[in-house]
Design a protein around this motif. Structure first.
Motif, mmCIF file in Angstrom:
data_model
loop_
_atom_site.group_PDB
_atom_site.id
_atom_site.type_symbol
_atom_site.label_atom_id
_atom_site.label_comp_id
_atom_site.label_asym_id
_atom_site.label_seq_id
_atom_site.Cartn_x
_atom_site.Cartn_y
_atom_site.Cartn_z
ATOM 1 N N UNK A 148 0.829 -1.193 0.000
ATOM 2 C CA UNK A 148 0.000 0.000 0.000
ATOM 3 C C UNK A 148 0.871 1.253 0.000
ATOM 4 N N UNK A 149 0.448 2.241 -0.761
ATOM 5 C CA UNK A 149 1.136 3.532 -0.750
ATOM 6 C C UNK A 149 0.839 4.233 0.578
ATOM 7 N N UNK A 154 6.681 6.784 1.226
ATOM 8 C CA UNK A 154 7.099 7.649 0.119
ATOM 9 C C UNK A 154 8.387 8.401 0.421
ATOM 10 N N UNK A 155 8.795 8.452 1.674
ATOM 11 C CA UNK A 155 10.070 9.083 2.018
ATOM 12 C C UNK A 155 11.255 8.260 1.499
ATOM 13 N N UNK A 156 11.038 6.938 1.296
ATOM 14 C CA UNK A 156 12.135 6.064 0.892
ATOM 15 C C UNK A 156 11.903 5.376 -0.445
ATOM 16 N N UNK A 157 10.640 5.340 -0.920
ATOM 17 C CA UNK A 157 10.320 4.551 -2.109
ATOM 18 C C UNK A 157 9.485 5.357 -3.091
ATOM 19 N N UNK A 272 -7.242 4.009 -0.791
ATOM 20 C CA UNK A 272 -5.932 3.386 -0.743
ATOM 21 C C UNK A 272 -5.607 2.723 -2.071
ATOM 22 N N UNK A 273 -4.309 2.664 -2.414
ATOM 23 C CA UNK A 273 -3.892 2.024 -3.655
ATOM 24 C C UNK A 273 -2.668 1.140 -3.423
ATOM 25 N N UNK A 323 -1.291 10.495 -3.249
ATOM 26 C CA UNK A 323 -1.454 10.595 -1.802
ATOM 27 C C UNK A 323 -1.601 9.218 -1.175
ATOM 28 N N UNK A 324 -0.897 9.001 -0.072
ATOM 29 C CA UNK A 324 -0.920 7.704 0.584
ATOM 30 C C UNK A 324 -1.537 7.772 1.959
#
Length: 329
Positions: A148-149, A154-157, A272-273, A323-324
């Motif tokens: 899941x995002x 998102x800070x690392x990937x 969520x995605x 957006x996660x």
């Protein structure tokens, strides 16, 4: 409040689903499918699933202009190193009847992406934590493992999305109860896994109901699918709230349960995605995004989701780093 669903005098097909799991480890490789569950003559047919290592995966053509987006190091190597965590519950990533070959919707989508990128695919199976360790070190190129995002990740990937992240209420077939919002679980007995997003959502809903003067939800905790399916069959649970893929797969294979409500795994206000996950800034996400866009457009993506009974989790277009889920407090 709607009446509780009538409990049919037949047992839930726990044994049938357990057989699916056992087939993934010890059945004859020639037994390539799961027969539809027995039931009434007018029941909908179950989903036949190929559990053999000879998957005959859906494929697609390479697209040179998209393949050219792949970072030079990977293009020269000629392989896409995919990492995932193969569990025991279909249809995400699990083992075929040879107990070695990883199959499922995640591997099928990864295979389509590799086709477009004109790369040979290597599947690397590790436990959940080591997915991220391997991505951090550069040992693996991309994770396709129901990831899941989240804003924290998102800070690392970098992420390229390919499926909705949904949760679902599953119950026995034949009732007229449906879950459309918090008020529909007031006074109900619902099973859930501890420490999951769905637990947090269910607790929040129950608290909302109490604040509105409705009955709280009786939340019961289960770790194993066999336990909560037995609880459903005996009437100890009204429904189980879990990941939509496993619930939808079980319902279609056995024909004795159904989905009575599905929701975003991110809760209210955000869909969520699930996404292909790669080391942030390594240059691969653009190629992954373009490849996913190609298979969505050419229809092979839809074929894969339909094969595993997950058409309701299709996305219209892949996104990079949407957006996660917000950080947990």
């Amino acid at each position: 409040m709607d009446p509780r669903p009538t409990r049919a005098p037949r047992s839930l097909a726990v044994i049938a689903f357990a057989a699916v799991l056992l087939l993934a480890g010890c059945a004859d490789p020639e037994d390539a499918g799961v027969e539809p569950a027995a039931g009434d003559d007018d029941a909908s047919p179950g989903l036949e699933v190929n559990l053999s290592p000879e998957q005959d995966r859906i494929s697609t053509e390479a697209v040179p202009e998209i393949a050219a987006l792949v970072p030079e190091e990977i293009r020269e190597r000629g392989t896409l190193e995919v990492v995932n965590s193969a569990g025991t519950v279909p249809p995400l990533s699990f083992y075929a009847t040879d107990d070695r070959t990883v199959i499922g919707v995640e591997t099928d989508i990864a295979s389509l992406v590799a086709d477009v990128l004109d790369l040979e695919i290597n599947y690397n199976v590790v436990d959940w934590a080591n997915i991220f360790v391997g991505l951090d070190s550069g040992r693996y190129d991309v994770g396709f493992s129901n990831i899941t995002v989240t804003e924290e990740r998102k800070e690392k990937y970098d992420f390229a999305t390919y499926r909705l992240d949904n949760i679902a209420f599953e119950t026995l077939v034949g009732g007229d109860w449906r879950v459309e919002g918090p008020e529909d679980v007031a006074g109900r007995t619902i099973g859930v896994g501890s420490g999951t997003n769905q637990e947090a959502i269910l607790i929040s809903w129950s608290e909302q109901n109490e604040a509105a003067g409705l009955e709280p939800t009786d939340i019961r905790y289960y770790q194993n699918s066999t336990d909560y399916y037995l609880a459903l069959s005996s009437g100890r649970l009204d429904a189980y709230l879990g990941p939509n893929p496993s619930a939808a797969y079980h319902a279609r294979v056995t024909g004795e349960t159904e989905i009575i409500g599905s929701f975003s795994g991110a809760g209210d206000g955000l869909q969520g995605e699930i996404a292909a996950t790669t080391q942030r800034g390594n240059g691969l996400v653009e190629a992954l995004h373009a490849a996913l866009g190609e298979v969505i457009e050419n229809g092979t993506y839809a074929e894969v989701l339909d094969r595993w009974g997950l058409s309701d989790e299709a996305i219209e277009a892949s996104e990079i780093n949407p957006p996660g889920l917000p950080p947990t407090e």
